[in-house]
Design an enzyme around this catalytic site. Structure first.
Site, PDB file in Angstrom:
ATOM      1  N   LYS B  75       4.585   1.013   5.715  1.00 54.51           N
ATOM      2  CA  LYS B  75       3.574   2.077   5.809  1.00 54.51           C
ATOM      3  C   LYS B  75       3.190   2.259   7.276  1.00 54.51           C
ATOM      4  CE  LYS B  75      -0.848   3.534   3.742  1.00 54.51           C
ATOM      5  NZ  LYS B  75      -1.969   3.128   2.854  1.00 54.51           N
ATOM      6  N   SER B 150      -3.116   6.362  -0.733  1.00 53.03           N
ATOM      7  CA  SER B 150      -2.583   6.858   0.524  1.00 53.03           C
ATOM      8  C   SER B 150      -1.163   6.361   0.834  1.00 53.03           C
ATOM      9  CB  SER B 150      -3.516   6.441   1.666  1.00 53.03           C
ATOM     10  OG  SER B 150      -3.551   5.039   1.810  1.00 53.03           O
ATOM     11  N   SER B 174      -5.001   2.445  -2.804  1.00 56.02           N
ATOM     12  CA  SER B 174      -3.908   3.128  -2.108  1.00 56.02           C
ATOM     13  C   SER B 174      -2.516   2.552  -2.308  1.00 56.02           C
ATOM     14  CB  SER B 174      -4.206   3.201  -0.609  1.00 56.02           C
ATOM     15  OG  SER B 174      -5.168   4.189  -0.369  1.00 56.02           O
TER      16      SER B 174
END
Lengths: 471, 484
Positions: B75, B150, B174
């Protein structure tokens, strides 16, 4: 004279004497080259987190203990949020809710009157970077960013510039002797902000804060100047506003920096990146054990050893000498301190050496003091052998021998000199017998002059008294 | 086109060990798949050159662990030295980190190969990955749908079998929510389990990195190497490392499982609820004891989250001031102008909204009225969870209230999108571990996930149940695998 009373509170920031920074492992130290003692944490790079410098916590704890504070055994850190280029994270890590120490005091003495100045709290925080403005540009040096600080906040307990100065002198002495901080105001390792208000009655007036004053004597001056300014404002029908000012030393004026908004909004909240720290009883005891003999105890010892008040303060001012004296007990401290403050310090100043860098071992110094004390050598001889004592590894006895120094300890030859001197000064003998003790000193001087200073003073003294007695 | 990446990790490992394949084969296959699926927008930055170089280097090294030579996606809010890390923001569009996050060091130590940095909501703020400064990632099950957020890019690339492993971060769901939308396994471990050093902070007291994988075993395997105390993160736990796969394969007889009534209330979509209830039946039939309980403040969790997360975010994002790194407004008139314009232009709308709300919530008296109060209710919620765990091994419920929805939706009502995370947020608030495991599909063929919550540091128990369910259901979770 003014019938306004002053009320003074002081905030002091001290840089802690640690090897590394408060929340990173960067070096904490003087650095010529800008942005050398830095790392990703100091620059607040994304993703970095603070670590806690345990030694800094120990030093802060030591300070809190010495300022007689109550210790917050479970303490944590808070964030103080504001934007400024010298503040890389956009917040300063400080202690708002659980300062390491609260509710202490410092005892001061002004004109023989003792007084306790209350300490509101002492807390740990980090220093900012340094902004340098040159021409139309600003530069940032992050060497200082994250240097560990303690902030010591007094209660509004001081009522005169003399008290304020006495408080600062005392605070500086304590922190310096405890090795908490260098306390060099000129280098910024100790900085003070002064809050002053004036009032004719018991209600406190509106206070102003004067920032970053360069020396303790300037603090005294700034307080008086600011109090006078406030008085003039009030007397001319004006009102005092809560504001931040700075002291212009040359103009002897305080100058407005900014008016305080109603309560600065620093959006304090707990620092989640650092868990609660628990100061165990063991840690507190261990820290207490690192506290050296403090100046007031040293003063007491010196006073008991008949050292003059002036010399006591001279010794306290020179921590190296005072620390050196800690090596000895059972010697004549008065003689020892005279030697150290006199010829030895002059030598050290001239050569730029510290006492540890000389060859004057503790043993050697002890011998010298004892020989002087017993009168086996006169002061003059000490002066003669000073360089040998400080620059060679020879023992005291070897030095005496190698310099062919003979001390007159022969009773018969001394008796001859004493008799001659007494014969020539009969009027003085009468004066002495009438109770004028200082005549003895004069007679001693005459004898030493005759012997060119080589006589054993203790022996001379003994013979002289015996001979006077006989007449 | 080779299909090595569809094999299990153990199978790949054997092929690497007996030199049937080389790490380079895996890397090349991953990039081939990524390039064929570029429209998924999973990645912000690809690191093909270095990945190939690393794979070649590994050819001469001994295959010494199961993760050796396996491609992984990271990420884009986790610092990777010399590899651009943007947080999906214009603010860090050109930011090249000077150091590796602790998890990256651990991944490199095991000789995994970093393929690239995945798409996400800007600074991890959002539930759809649509607040990204870059093009939003799509859901491999239906490319008109969101991947969730996210960690949307990480979820999407693992779901589409582009790479077998990804790292996500989870502040308020997330990892688990996009895992649910994309039909993969995503774990948010106990707060403190994994070092946060090098994770760009959103809400310091909630953030946690976690593994995202196609199956439960792989997930536990990746977690094995990520955990451990870290001198760079004072909030990292001192817990000793353990093998999180150790209970996988055990039966669940006698396991005590709680279902909070709120988790099956009418806020849950009918299809999702039915799937969860069917799973509960399976558990009961296999000897687990499933009971319904109440946990306090679950319905307040979103509000608490908004106060705490936005408050902390407003402070954490203050460092992006245009002075030392990141976007800096080119021609400021003065310092104030530099701050205003750098932040106004560098941050997107949602980030600015959260900074503003967070600053307001911490201002003056508000800190006491909101933030401190939220912290104390959060404590009560944590206690209520702890009470439940006195009688139960695990807590379960749906991960999300609905399945993934259409791209472009949920942008006009910032408060509504928080509701997507209503079921996952309480776990962050209580610092507990939580995992999504797929349990079925909606009529529209979109994945539905089960949320398994464990007591602190009981990740191994979660994996036990998750693996059991995975095995029982035996779903085809490959979106390209010809499912009808």
């Amino acid at each position: 004279m003014s019938d306004y009373k002053k009320t003074i509170g002081i905030e002091v920031h001290c840089e802690l004497k640690t090897n590394t920074k408060m929340f990173s492992t960067s070096t904490n130290g003087y650095q010529m080259v800008a942005n050398k003692n830095i790392c990703a944490i100091d620059l607040a790079y994304p993703g970095t987190l603070p670590i806690v410098n345990k030694y800094a916590v120990e030093l802060a704890l030591k300070a809190a203990l010495l300022l007689n504070c109550k210790i917050n055994k479970t303490m944590h850190f808070d964030r103080k949020n504001y934007f400024y280029p010298d503040l890389p994270k956009g917040y300063q890590i400080t202690q708002a809710r659980t300062p390491i120490g609260v509710d202490g005091y410092v005892e001061i003495e002004v004109n023989g009157i003792k007084k306790q100045i209350g300490i509101h709290d002492i807390h740990i925080e980090e220093d900012t970077a340094k902004s340098i403005h040159k021409d139309d540009k600003s530069y940032l040096d992050f060497n200082r960013a994250g240097v560990p600080l303690i902030e010591i906040v007094t209660k509004p307990d001081m009522t005169s510039s003399e008290e304020a100065m006495a408080y600062l002198e005392k605070l500086k002495e304590i922190l310096f002797y405890a090795n908490v901080s260098d306390c060099k105001m000129e280098e910024g390792s100790m900085r003070c902000d002064v809050n002053v208000s004036i009032s004719k009655d018991d209600n406190l007036g509106i206070r102003t804060e004067t920032k970053n004053i360069g020396s303790i004597s300037s603090v005294g001056l700034a307080i008086n100047v600011e109090a006078k300014r406030q008085e003039e404002v009030l007397e001319s029908g004006g009102i005092i506003k809560e504001e931040t000012r700075r002291f212009d030393e040359k103009a002897e004026k305080t100058i407005l920096m900014r008016v305080k908004e109603s309560g600065n909004d620093y959006r304090y909240f707990p620092e989640a990146d650092i868990p609660y720290l628990v100061l165990t009883d063991e840690f507190i005891e261990d820290t207490k054990a690192t506290i050296p003999v403090m100046p007031d105890t040293r003063r007491k010892i010196y006073r008991e050893n008949n050292i003059s008040d002036i010399n006591i303060e001279k010794i306290i001012q020179d921590k190296a000498i005072s620390d050196y004296l800690l090596n000895f007990n059972n010697i004549n401290l008065k003689i020892a301190s005279n030697l150290l403050l006199g010829d030895i310090r002059a030598y050290l100043n001239k050569t730029g050496k510290t006492i540890e860098e000389t060859t004057l071992t503790i043993e050697k110094f002890k011998t010298v003091v004892n020989k002087l004390d017993s009168g086996e050598i006169p002061n003059k001889v000490f002066k003669d052998i000073l360089v040998d004592l400080l620059e060679t590894n020879k023992s005291f006895e070897e030095i005496i021998k190698d310099n062919n120094i003979e001390t007159i300890s022969d009773t018969s030859s001394l008796l001859e000199v004493v008799t001659t001197v007494l014969d020539n000064n009969e009027a003085n003998i009468i004066e002495y017998k009438n109770g004028h003790d200082r005549v003895l000193k004069f007679l001693m001087g005459q004898i030493m002059k005759e012997t060119k200073g080589s006589a054993n003073p203790a022996l001379v003294n003994k013979i002289l008294l015996e001979e006077i007695e006989k007449r | 086109m080779s299909k090595y990446l569809d094999l299990s990790i153990k199978e790949i490992n054997n092929l690497l060990k007996n030199k049937t394949i080389k790490p380079l084969d895996l890397v090349e296959e991953a990039f081939e798949r990524i390039e064929n699926n570029i429209d998924l927008n999973c990645f912000i930055t690809l690191d093909k050159e270095n990945a190939i170089r690393k794979a070649q280097e590994l050819e001469n090294k001994k295959v010494d662990n199961l993760l050796f030579g396996i491609p992984i996606a990271i990420k884009d809010n986790i610092m990777t030295e010399s590899l651009r890390t943007t947080c999906a923001s214009k603010m860090l569009e050109n930011f090249i980190p000077t150091y590796d996050a602790t998890v990256i060091k651990k991944i490199k130590a095991k000789n995994m190969i970093i393929i690239g940095k995945t798409n996400m909501d800007e600074f991890a703020m959002g539930s759809t990955s649509q607040t990204s400064y870059f093009k939003s990632p799509h859901n491999p099950w239906n490319r008109n749908m969101i991947a969730g957020g996210s960690s949307g890019g990480s979820a999407s690339c693992v779901s589409a079998r582009l790479v077998p492993f990804a790292l996500g971060s989870d502040t308020g769901g997330s990892i688990r929510q996009p895992a649910s939308y994309c039909g993969i396994v995503g774990m948010k471990p106990t707060y403190g389990r994994i070092s946060r050093y090098g994770l760009v902070a959103f809400a310091s007291s909630l953030d946690q990195i976690g593994p995202m994988t196609t199956n439960v075993y792989d997930n536990a395997l990746l977690l094995n190497i990520l955990v451990g105390s870290d001198e760079h993160d004072l909030t990292s736990s001192e817990k000793e490392e353990e093998d999180f796969t150790r209970f996988i394969g055990e039966d669940i007889k006698g396991m005590k499982i709680a279902v909070p009534n709120y988790f099956l209330s009418d806020i849950i979509d009918k299809e999702t609820k039915e799937n969860v209830e069917q799973t509960i039946e399976i558990l009961k039939n296999n000897g687990a004891i499933v009971e319904y309980v109440d946990i306090k403040y679950l319905d307040n969790a979103v509000t608490l989250y908004q106060i705490i997360a936005m408050g902390e975010a407003s402070s954490n994002l203050a460092r992006f001031d245009g002075i030392r790194y990141g976007y800096s407004y080119e021609k400021p008139e003065n310092l104030e102008d530099l701050y205003r314009k750098s932040r106004a232009i560098g941050f997107g709308k949602e980030v600015k909204r959260r900074i503003m709300v967070g600053s307001y919530l911490l201002s003056g008296e508000n800190a006491t009225v909101y933030y401190n109060k939220a912290l104390s209710i959060r404590d009560d919620m944590r206690k209520s969870f702890k009470e439940t765990f006195k009688n139960y091994d695990l807590i379960i419920g749906p991960t999300t209230t609905t399945t993934a929805y259409k791209l472009g939706e949920g942008l006009d009502d910032p408060r509504q999108t928080f509701m997507d995370d209503v079921l996952v947020i309480p776990v962050n608030m209580a610092g507990l571990p939580g995992l999504n495991v797929p349990i079925g599909f909606s009529k529209n063929n979109l994945p539905i996930g089960l949320h398994i919550i464990g007591n602190s540091f009981e990740e191994a128990q979660i994996y036990k149940l998750a693996a059991f369910i995975e095995n029982e259901l035996n779903l085809n979770l490959n979106p390209t695998g010809g499912r009808e």
